[in-house]
Design a protein around this motif. Structure first.
Motif, PDB file in Angstrom:
ATOM      1  N   THR A   1       0.847  -1.186   0.000  1.00 11.55           N
ATOM      2  CA  THR A   1       0.000   0.000   0.000  1.00 11.55           C
ATOM      3  C   THR A   1       0.885   1.239   0.000  1.00 11.55           C
ATOM      4  OG1 THR A   1      -0.172  -0.016   2.424  1.00 11.55           O
ATOM      5  CG2 THR A   1      -1.933  -1.095   1.182  1.00 11.55           C
TER       6      THR A   1
ATOM      7  N   GLU B   1       0.832   4.917   1.174  1.00  9.01           N
ATOM      8  CA  GLU B   1       0.034   5.629   2.165  1.00  9.01           C
ATOM      9  C   GLU B   1       0.792   6.805   2.747  1.00  9.01           C
ATOM     10  OE1 GLU B   1       0.834   2.889   6.069  1.00  9.01           O
ATOM     11  OE2 GLU B   1      -0.392   1.978   4.479  1.00  9.01           O
TER      12      GLU B   1
ATOM     13  N   HIS C   1      -3.093   0.753  -3.730  1.00  8.53           N
ATOM     14  CA  HIS C   1      -2.721  -0.600  -3.326  1.00  8.53           C
ATOM     15  C   HIS C   1      -2.241  -1.305  -4.578  1.00  8.53           C
ATOM     16  CE1 HIS C   1      -2.878  -4.416  -1.095  1.00  8.53           C
ATOM     17  NE2 HIS C   1      -3.259  -4.925  -2.259  1.00  8.53           N
TER      18      HIS C   1
ATOM     19  N   PHE D   1      -9.430  -3.128  -1.737  1.00 12.34           N
ATOM     20  CA  PHE D   1      -9.379  -2.606  -0.380  1.00 12.34           C
ATOM     21  C   PHE D   1     -10.340  -3.331   0.546  1.00 12.34           C
ATOM     22  CE2 PHE D   1      -8.577   1.625  -2.695  1.00 12.34           C
ATOM     23  CZ  PHE D   1      -7.202   1.461  -2.639  1.00 12.34           C
TER      24      PHE D   1
ATOM     25  N   GLN E   1      -9.228   0.234   4.613  1.00 13.70           N
ATOM     26  CA  GLN E   1      -8.407   0.778   3.523  1.00 13.70           C
ATOM     27  C   GLN E   1      -9.237   1.654   2.594  1.00 13.70           C
ATOM     28  OE1 GLN E   1      -6.967  -2.973   2.051  1.00 13.70           O
ATOM     29  NE2 GLN E   1      -5.000  -2.778   3.091  1.00 13.70           N
ATOM     30  N   LEU E   2     -10.482   1.231   2.322  1.00 16.58           N
ATOM     31  CA  LEU E   2     -11.348   2.045   1.464  1.00 16.58           C
ATOM     32  C   LEU E   2     -11.676   3.365   2.140  1.00 16.58           C
ATOM     33  CD1 LEU E   2     -13.015   2.374  -1.103  1.00 16.58           C
ATOM     34  CD2 LEU E   2     -14.886   1.115   0.014  1.00 16.58           C
TER      35      LEU E   2
ATOM     36  N   TYR F   1      -8.663   5.531   1.862  1.00 17.81           N
ATOM     37  CA  TYR F   1      -8.492   5.986   0.472  1.00 17.81           C
ATOM     38  C   TYR F   1      -9.415   7.166   0.165  1.00 17.81           C
ATOM     39  CZ  TYR F   1      -8.436   5.810  -4.656  1.00 17.81           C
ATOM     40  OH  TYR F   1      -8.337   6.134  -5.980  1.00 17.81           O
TER      41      TYR F   1
ATOM     42  N   ASN G   1     -15.399  -7.433  -0.115  1.00 19.03           N
ATOM     43  CA  ASN G   1     -14.883  -6.545  -1.166  1.00 19.03           C
ATOM     44  C   ASN G   1     -15.452  -6.878  -2.547  1.00 19.03           C
ATOM     45  OD1 ASN G   1     -13.467  -8.957  -1.536  1.00 19.03           O
ATOM     46  ND2 ASN G   1     -11.622  -7.923  -2.274  1.00 19.03           N
TER      47      ASN G   1
END
Length: 219
Positions: free
Chosen positions: A59, A61, A74, A178, A182-183, A186, A212
């Motif tokens: 990832t 970030e 990602h 994600f 994570q989503l 993002y 997901n």
């Protein structure tokens, strides 16, 4: 190294397979393995080499001074990363690249890649042309993120992202890379708020999902 990884890597497209081992040796390429959660590069590091993910996942970030995390991307095996910073030596990285799972990374030192070629070019010309293509595509990825984070409402951001995923996959049924946290990172949202909004969108009949895996329901 798995040949399939290099087939997926845009950096090596058009390069005869027989030229790859001597070229990597000439460039002083090397590999490193990373456990889940271990950074390949941290914010503030200077990158001397571009990276190719051979296995696992990474990832991209950024954490601010107060610990707030934003996930920019990602990536999976065959993807190139850190190339922009490697092309500008000494520039501190504004993002971190972190192993999302056990991963193996190939490093290509940029000073070797950009060094003047000898009379017999071993394939660096192909790599440099492909590097321009990779960089242009990364710019498109960042542009998409701007589109997805521009809407003021969380629903607008979610619908923008999921619509784009359907277009990229060429199908209204697709998996996203994600998990929920994570989503949320993002899209710059709180995880609970994101989960609640997804449930509302599902109740409104616009989509269905499990983890997901998503299915868009067009009107």
């Amino acid at each position: 190294m798995e040949a399939s990884v290099f087939m997926r890597c845009r950096l090596f497209q058009g390069l005869p397979e027989a030229k790859l081992p001597p070229l990597l040796e000439q460039l002083h390429a090397y590999r490193r393995s990373y456990e889940k959660g271990r950074p390949v590069y941290r914010v503030g590091d200077t990158a001397h080499a571009l990276c190719i993910l051979l296995s696992g996942g990474v990832t991209i970030e950024r954490d601010d001074a107060w610990g707030n995390k934003t996930i920019l991307d990602h990536i999976g095996p065959g993807a190139v990363f850190a190339e922009t910073y490697a092309c500008v030596p000494g520039t501190p990285m504004m993002v971190s690249a972190v192993a999302a799972e056990p991963s193996e990374v190939l490093f290509l030192p940029m000073d070797r890649l950009l060094a003047p070629a000898g009379r017999k070019d071993s394939g660096r010309g192909i790599l440099l042309r492909n590097l321009l293509d990779v960089t242009a595509r990364k710019n498109l990825t960042l542009t998409r993120k701007i589109f997805h984070t521009t809407p003021k409402s969380l629903r607008g951001r979610l619908l923008s992202y999921l619509s784009a995923q359907a277009v990229q996959n060429g199908c209204d049924t697709f998996d996203i890379p994600f998990d929920r946290q994570q989503l949320a990172d993002y899209l710059g949202a709180d995880r609970s708020a994101l989960s609640n909004e997804l449930s509302k969108i599902r109740r409104d009949g616009l989509l269905s999902f499990r983890k997901n895996h998503f299915v868009l329901h067009r009107k």
